[in-house]
Design an enzyme around this catalytic site. Sequence first.
Site, short mmCIF file in Angstrom:
data_model
loop_
_atom_site.label_atom_id
_atom_site.label_comp_id
_atom_site.label_asym_id
_atom_site.label_seq_id
_atom_site.Cartn_x
_atom_site.Cartn_y
_atom_site.Cartn_z
N ARG A 73 57.38 29.81 22.32
CA ARG A 73 57.73 31.15 21.87
C ARG A 73 56.51 32.05 22.01
O ARG A 73 55.50 31.85 21.33
CB ARG A 73 58.20 31.14 20.42
CG ARG A 73 58.56 32.55 19.93
CD ARG A 73 59.39 32.58 18.68
NE ARG A 73 58.66 32.22 17.48
CZ ARG A 73 59.14 32.40 16.25
NH1 ARG A 73 60.35 32.91 16.08
NH2 ARG A 73 58.42 32.04 15.20
N ASP A 87 52.29 30.16 33.64
CA ASP A 87 51.27 29.64 34.55
C ASP A 87 50.60 28.38 34.01
O ASP A 87 50.13 27.55 34.80
CB ASP A 87 50.21 30.71 34.83
CG ASP A 87 50.68 31.78 35.81
OD1 ASP A 87 51.80 31.65 36.35
OD2 ASP A 87 49.94 32.76 36.02
N ASP A 177 64.37 36.92 10.05
CA ASP A 177 64.37 38.34 10.36
C ASP A 177 65.76 38.95 10.21
O ASP A 177 65.91 40.09 9.78
CB ASP A 177 63.85 38.59 11.77
CG ASP A 177 62.33 38.57 11.84
OD1 ASP A 177 61.71 39.42 11.19
OD2 ASP A 177 61.78 37.71 12.53
#
Length: 253
Positions: A73, A87, A177
Amino acid sequence: MDLPKNTFKAALKAGRRQIGLWNTIPDSGIVEMLAGCGYDWLVLDTEHTPIDAERLMPSLQACAPYPVHACVRPGWNDATEIKKLMDIGAQTLIVPYVQSAEEAAAAVAATHYPPHGMRGVGGTHRGSRWGTIPDYVTRAHEETCTIVQVETRAALDALDDILKVERLDGVFIGPADLSASLGHPGDPGHHEVRSAILDATRKIRAAGLAPGILGSDDAFLTEAEAAGALFIAIGVDTVILRGAVAQRRADWP
């Protein structure tokens, strides 16, 4: 060297339930220990932790020998940050606080090379096994899994449009949230929040995407699974650790 298979993405596509755990302790030794505990997936969280890309790579390496998939995340829906995470080897991104189809499309674009997105081509890095995976740039999308977090009232209102975004693999409902956004801060177990999560889960699954959830209330997680949740995180490492340590102390008054 072949492109590493994303077992998590394959399982979700096949409709197989995946049980996961949230990692917030910034230590690769802890991650290695968790990786050997039999979970299908771990979330390596950089949003609410001090973990950055440099500290994350050893944790990805710690997971690699184990049959567990490391989801990452990022701190935000930011193309530059996501590029760094991919990457260093992340194949599954759970992008937080997505509130519209446009933001979901931006998350997908950040995780895919052109022509499917706008991920920057960096040449040799851990994600491409230092340039040894043939045709990595043209094939990386095959094993890339992009999940967005829906965790506000506005996001729920936009869910139908979010679910139409091409190359989106799943939607994770963020209970904490969401409860705050719905007017019940600190109470993700409120009936309005639970109802919203279950309704969204059914809608996500009906659209052919994978719904996800995090929680510690086993009864509600069972309801969510019945509603169609496919990737279910059943705990957070710090919460489990503190609970066990506190209980152990209480056993010796």
